[in-house]
Motif scaffolding. Sequence first.
Motif, mmCIF file in Angstrom:
data_model
loop_
_atom_site.group_PDB
_atom_site.id
_atom_site.type_symbol
_atom_site.label_atom_id
_atom_site.label_comp_id
_atom_site.label_asym_id
_atom_site.label_seq_id
_atom_site.Cartn_x
_atom_site.Cartn_y
_atom_site.Cartn_z
ATOM 1 N N ARG A 9 15.370 -15.063 22.696
ATOM 2 C CA ARG A 9 15.566 -13.653 23.031
ATOM 3 C C ARG A 9 14.295 -12.852 22.774
ATOM 4 N N TYR A 12 11.742 -13.681 25.437
ATOM 5 C CA TYR A 12 12.145 -13.084 26.705
ATOM 6 C C TYR A 12 11.801 -11.599 26.738
ATOM 7 N N SER A 61 13.907 -18.482 30.564
ATOM 8 C CA SER A 61 15.343 -18.441 30.881
ATOM 9 C C SER A 61 15.918 -19.840 31.085
#
Length: 64
Positions: A9, A12, A61
């Motif tokens: 996370r 990202y 992802s």
Amino acid sequence: MTESSDSKRSAYILAMVNVGIWAIALIALVFLMQDFPGVKRMYPILGGGVAVGIALIGTISKLK
């Protein structure tokens, strides 16, 4: 959440911020080209930065 999902996370979010910065630079380039046509040589560098950032987002992802 596990440590790996937290890392994914964070990576990202950082990649999204990176692409946002490159996109802002491209928008600024458009405005600069109106007064200084010579700066259009910067387009491949800024476009390449956006492309690499988008590829990085795709790679992140796909991580499990």
